[in-house]
Write a protein that holds these residues in place. Sequence first.
Motif, PDB file in Angstrom:
ATOM      1  N   SER A  66     -10.057  14.350 -10.446  1.00 30.58           N
ATOM      2  CA  SER A  66     -10.735  13.962  -9.214  1.00 30.58           C
ATOM      3  C   SER A  66     -11.260  12.539  -9.344  1.00 30.58           C
ATOM      4  CB  SER A  66     -11.899  14.922  -8.937  1.00 30.58           C
ATOM      5  OG  SER A  66     -12.827  14.908 -10.004  1.00 30.58           O
ATOM      6  N   GLY A  67     -11.244  11.798  -8.236  1.00 32.56           N
ATOM      7  CA  GLY A  67     -11.728  10.431  -8.230  1.00 32.56           C
ATOM      8  C   GLY A  67     -10.667   9.422  -8.605  1.00 32.56           C
ATOM      9  N   ARG A  68      -9.473   9.860  -8.984  1.00 28.81           N
ATOM     10  CA  ARG A  68      -8.409   8.947  -9.364  1.00 28.81           C
ATOM     11  C   ARG A  68      -7.345   8.909  -8.273  1.00 28.81           C
ATOM     12  NH1 ARG A  68      -7.382   9.936 -15.864  1.00 28.81           N
ATOM     13  NH2 ARG A  68      -9.490   9.374 -16.547  1.00 28.81           N
ATOM     14  N   LEU A  69      -6.726   7.753  -8.121  1.00 30.38           N
ATOM     15  CA  LEU A  69      -5.669   7.592  -7.133  1.00 30.38           C
ATOM     16  C   LEU A  69      -4.351   8.043  -7.747  1.00 30.38           C
ATOM     17  CD1 LEU A  69      -6.680   4.043  -5.858  1.00 30.38           C
ATOM     18  CD2 LEU A  69      -7.054   6.225  -4.693  1.00 30.38           C
ATOM     19  N   PRO A  70      -3.672   9.027  -7.149  1.00 30.61           N
ATOM     20  CA  PRO A  70      -2.426   9.540  -7.744  1.00 30.61           C
ATOM     21  C   PRO A  70      -1.387   8.466  -7.994  1.00 30.61           C
ATOM     22  CG  PRO A  70      -3.196  11.006  -6.002  1.00 30.61           C
ATOM     23  CD  PRO A  70      -4.061   9.787  -5.943  1.00 30.61           C
ATOM     24  N   TRP A  71      -1.235   7.512  -7.067  1.00 26.64           N
ATOM     25  CA  TRP A  71      -0.194   6.509  -7.257  1.00 26.64           C
ATOM     26  C   TRP A  71      -0.540   5.547  -8.391  1.00 26.64           C
ATOM     27  CZ3 TRP A  71      -1.578   1.419  -6.408  1.00 26.64           C
ATOM     28  CH2 TRP A  71      -2.722   1.196  -5.631  1.00 26.64           C
ATOM     29  N   VAL A  72      -1.843   5.356  -8.653  1.00 27.08           N
ATOM     30  CA  VAL A  72      -2.245   4.554  -9.815  1.00 27.08           C
ATOM     31  C   VAL A  72      -1.906   5.302 -11.102  1.00 27.08           C
ATOM     32  CG1 VAL A  72      -4.225   3.584 -11.056  1.00 27.08           C
ATOM     33  CG2 VAL A  72      -4.052   3.300  -8.578  1.00 27.08           C
ATOM     34  N   GLU A  73      -2.118   6.624 -11.100  1.00 25.81           N
ATOM     35  CA  GLU A  73      -1.768   7.420 -12.273  1.00 25.81           C
ATOM     36  C   GLU A  73      -0.259   7.373 -12.528  1.00 25.81           C
ATOM     37  OE1 GLU A  73      -4.293   9.025 -14.262  1.00 25.81           O
ATOM     38  OE2 GLU A  73      -5.195   7.475 -13.015  1.00 25.81           O
ATOM     39  N   ALA A 104     -14.731  -4.195 -13.514  1.00 22.00           N
ATOM     40  CA  ALA A 104     -15.478  -5.222 -12.788  1.00 22.00           C
ATOM     41  C   ALA A 104     -16.836  -4.729 -12.316  1.00 22.00           C
ATOM     42  CB  ALA A 104     -14.653  -5.723 -11.605  1.00 22.00           C
ATOM     43  N   ALA A 105     -16.870  -3.554 -11.708  1.00 25.74           N
ATOM     44  CA  ALA A 105     -18.129  -3.047 -11.163  1.00 25.74           C
ATOM     45  C   ALA A 105     -19.157  -2.825 -12.264  1.00 25.74           C
ATOM     46  CB  ALA A 105     -17.879  -1.746 -10.397  1.00 25.74           C
ATOM     47  N   ALA A 116     -11.173  -7.127  -7.891  1.00 25.08           N
ATOM     48  CA  ALA A 116     -12.229  -6.153  -7.605  1.00 25.08           C
ATOM     49  C   ALA A 116     -13.470  -6.822  -7.034  1.00 25.08           C
ATOM     50  CB  ALA A 116     -12.584  -5.381  -8.872  1.00 25.08           C
ATOM     51  N   SER A 117     -13.754  -8.057  -7.459  1.00 21.01           N
ATOM     52  CA  SER A 117     -14.949  -8.763  -7.001  1.00 21.01           C
ATOM     53  C   SER A 117     -14.750  -9.385  -5.627  1.00 21.01           C
ATOM     54  CB  SER A 117     -15.327  -9.855  -8.019  1.00 21.01           C
ATOM     55  OG  SER A 117     -15.536  -9.303  -9.306  1.00 21.01           O
ATOM     56  N   ALA A 118     -13.557  -9.958  -5.409  1.00 20.70           N
ATOM     57  CA  ALA A 118     -13.303 -10.656  -4.143  1.00 20.70           C
ATOM     58  C   ALA A 118     -12.853  -9.718  -3.030  1.00 20.70           C
ATOM     59  CB  ALA A 118     -12.250 -11.744  -4.354  1.00 20.70           C
ATOM     60  N   ALA A 119     -12.191  -8.635  -3.404  1.00 25.34           N
ATOM     61  CA  ALA A 119     -11.663  -7.705  -2.391  1.00 25.34           C
ATOM     62  C   ALA A 119     -11.915  -6.275  -2.837  1.00 25.34           C
ATOM     63  CB  ALA A 119     -10.176  -7.950  -2.169  1.00 25.34           C
ATOM     64  N   PRO A 120     -13.177  -5.823  -2.827  1.00 25.87           N
ATOM     65  CA  PRO A 120     -13.472  -4.444  -3.239  1.00 25.87           C
ATOM     66  C   PRO A 120     -12.664  -3.444  -2.398  1.00 25.87           C
ATOM     67  CG  PRO A 120     -15.494  -5.713  -2.940  1.00 25.87           C
ATOM     68  CD  PRO A 120     -14.373  -6.547  -2.399  1.00 25.87           C
ATOM     69  N   GLY A 121     -12.125  -2.453  -3.074  1.00 24.02           N
ATOM     70  CA  GLY A 121     -11.343  -1.454  -2.372  1.00 24.02           C
ATOM     71  C   GLY A 121      -9.927  -1.886  -2.054  1.00 24.02           C
ATOM     72  N   CYS A 122      -9.469  -2.994  -2.673  1.00 25.86           N
ATOM     73  CA  CYS A 122      -8.121  -3.472  -2.328  1.00 25.86           C
ATOM     74  C   CYS A 122      -7.045  -2.492  -2.784  1.00 25.86           C
ATOM     75  CB  CYS A 122      -7.875  -4.856  -2.923  1.00 25.86           C
ATOM     76  SG  CYS A 122      -7.873  -4.944  -4.722  1.00 25.86           S
ATOM     77  N   LEU A 123      -7.337  -1.661  -3.813  1.00 25.15           N
ATOM     78  CA  LEU A 123      -6.355  -0.653  -4.203  1.00 25.15           C
ATOM     79  C   LEU A 123      -6.137   0.356  -3.083  1.00 25.15           C
ATOM     80  CD1 LEU A 123      -6.978   0.212  -7.964  1.00 25.15           C
ATOM     81  CD2 LEU A 123      -5.166  -1.166  -6.958  1.00 25.15           C
ATOM     82  N   ASN A 124      -7.225   0.745  -2.424  1.00 23.13           N
ATOM     83  CA  ASN A 124      -7.086   1.670  -1.297  1.00 23.13           C
ATOM     84  C   ASN A 124      -6.313   1.029  -0.151  1.00 23.13           C
ATOM     85  OD1 ASN A 124      -8.564   3.872  -2.423  1.00 23.13           O
ATOM     86  ND2 ASN A 124     -10.454   2.731  -2.057  1.00 23.13           N
ATOM     87  N   ARG A 125      -6.552  -0.262   0.067  1.00 21.24           N
ATOM     88  CA  ARG A 125      -5.837  -0.949   1.151  1.00 21.24           C
ATOM     89  C   ARG A 125      -4.363  -1.139   0.790  1.00 21.24           C
ATOM     90  NH1 ARG A 125     -10.871  -3.661   1.668  1.00 21.24           N
ATOM     91  NH2 ARG A 125     -10.229  -5.443   0.384  1.00 21.24           N
ATOM     92  N   TRP A 126      -4.070  -1.300  -0.494  1.00 21.04           N
ATOM     93  CA  TRP A 126      -2.672  -1.448  -0.919  1.00 21.04           C
ATOM     94  C   TRP A 126      -1.863  -0.216  -0.535  1.00 21.04           C
ATOM     95  CZ3 TRP A 126       0.836  -4.815  -2.275  1.00 21.04           C
ATOM     96  CH2 TRP A 126       1.975  -4.405  -2.980  1.00 21.04           C
ATOM     97  N   GLU A 127      -2.476   0.948  -0.661  1.00 22.46           N
ATOM     98  CA  GLU A 127      -1.774   2.188  -0.333  1.00 22.46           C
ATOM     99  C   GLU A 127      -1.468   2.278   1.155  1.00 22.46           C
ATOM    100  OE1 GLU A 127      -2.262   7.026  -1.115  1.00 22.46           O
ATOM    101  OE2 GLU A 127      -3.947   5.664  -1.425  1.00 22.46           O
ATOM    102  N   LYS A 128      -2.260   1.581   1.972  1.00 18.29           N
ATOM    103  CA  LYS A 128      -2.139   1.734   3.420  1.00 18.29           C
ATOM    104  C   LYS A 128      -1.202   0.721   4.069  1.00 18.29           C
ATOM    105  CE  LYS A 128      -6.756   3.747   3.759  1.00 18.29           C
ATOM    106  NZ  LYS A 128      -8.144   3.569   4.252  1.00 18.29           N
ATOM    107  N   ILE A 129      -0.657  -0.214   3.294  1.00 17.77           N
ATOM    108  CA  ILE A 129       0.284  -1.147   3.919  1.00 17.77           C
ATOM    109  C   ILE A 129       1.556  -0.386   4.281  1.00 17.77           C
ATOM    110  CG2 ILE A 129      -0.683  -3.073   2.599  1.00 17.77           C
ATOM    111  CD1 ILE A 129       1.846  -3.085   0.921  1.00 17.77           C
ATOM    112  N   PRO A 130       2.346  -0.879   5.222  1.00 20.45           N
ATOM    113  CA  PRO A 130       3.526  -0.114   5.688  1.00 20.45           C
ATOM    114  C   PRO A 130       4.435   0.308   4.542  1.00 20.45           C
ATOM    115  CG  PRO A 130       3.123  -1.978   7.130  1.00 20.45           C
ATOM    116  CD  PRO A 130       2.175  -2.131   5.977  1.00 20.45           C
ATOM    117  N   LEU A 131       4.940   1.518   4.648  1.00 17.65           N
ATOM    118  CA  LEU A 131       5.824   2.059   3.615  1.00 17.65           C
ATOM    119  C   LEU A 131       7.066   1.188   3.427  1.00 17.65           C
ATOM    120  CD1 LEU A 131       6.408   4.413   1.643  1.00 17.65           C
ATOM    121  CD2 LEU A 131       7.543   5.591   3.550  1.00 17.65           C
ATOM    122  N   ALA A 132       7.539   0.576   4.510  1.00 18.51           N
ATOM    123  CA  ALA A 132       8.727  -0.267   4.419  1.00 18.51           C
ATOM    124  C   ALA A 132       8.510  -1.420   3.440  1.00 18.51           C
ATOM    125  CB  ALA A 132       9.086  -0.812   5.799  1.00 18.51           C
ATOM    126  N   MET A 133       7.283  -1.932   3.345  1.00 12.45           N
ATOM    127  CA  MET A 133       6.994  -3.025   2.424  1.00 12.45           C
ATOM    128  C   MET A 133       7.045  -2.544   0.976  1.00 12.45           C
ATOM    129  SD  MET A 133       3.973  -5.129   4.407  1.00 12.45           S
ATOM    130  CE  MET A 133       3.891  -6.337   3.093  1.00 12.45           C
TER     131      MET A 133
END
Length: 318
Positions: free
Chosen positions: A12-19, A62-63, A178-195
């Motif tokens: 729990s708390g881990r992103l599956p695609w990062v794993e 970073a945090a 992590a410092s300049a764009a907190p949560g960028c890993l979550n946003r990476w997952e949300k970019i269009p699948l085609a990309m």
Amino acid sequence: MTPSRTPSATPSGRLPWVEIARLLATLSVIMQHVPGGGFPPNHWLIGPALAVFFLLAGYFSAARLQEQGAGRWTARRLLSLLRPYLFWCAAYWLLAGMPVSPASLASVFGLGACPMLTPMWFLRDLMIFTLAAFLLVKCRPALYTLGLFCLFLNRWDDSLAWPSPCMFGDFALGIMLASAAPGCLNRWEKIPLAMHAAILLACAALIWASCADTFLLPDGSFSGLTVLAFLSSGIVLKAVSPGLSRLMAGWASGSFFVYCSHIFVLIALMGVETRFTAPWPPWAWWCLVPVVYMLARGIYLLVRRYAPRALVLMTGGK
């Protein structure tokens, strides 16, 4: 981040695609160490795979480096890395039957020399990078400038005796993201699948062109794209096969243990190879890479079940 109760469940708390990215990067490391000749595409995968490890380590550190108790966290972090580093180095030292001497101790523990258990250079460097980041984090411009400068520098030799500048650059880049764009890993997952699919296909095509000598591509020319391909693999896999995605994310549990112990599994398999009349062909070793991973992970699951306290030494409590 709590341990999973079943092997197929992602903690729990881990992103599956990062794993999944960690799992694929670990497989690339194992592929680099199998005997019988190198797997040609891995020449283009191993560097980005290691970059993924350091990038994620910097991102998730970073945090903690910005908190009030950063000193205490850094001390605990260094201790959690030092324990498995000393344990696996000592285990390999005993297995190799090395004599007790200053020169052998230096090679065992990587003091101005490549660690005798070669993959331990990763832990050594990660400890040094964590300490350097803690000392420089109060002066962000210095940390960021040094990190960006090192990002484009290779080792001055291939001995692995000293930390790699470019890997420190990857670690610092993770802190910067992590410092300049907190949560960028979550946003990476949300970019269009085609990309994500385009990143994977372009990376695969470039690796094919490089292995086939269709084009003359210099080393590292598309390493950044390959890093992104590792990070996109799990996202594309989830869209194609959610069940397999969950399974592979679960297999990533214990990947740190696998990284530290896979050399011992390879040694055991090399012993099995001697029972045959002829050495195994390279393709057989390449096919055995997932087997090596699962054997090492099976040992991890047994230790976690029957001797969980031993994992404090073997993995620092991971």
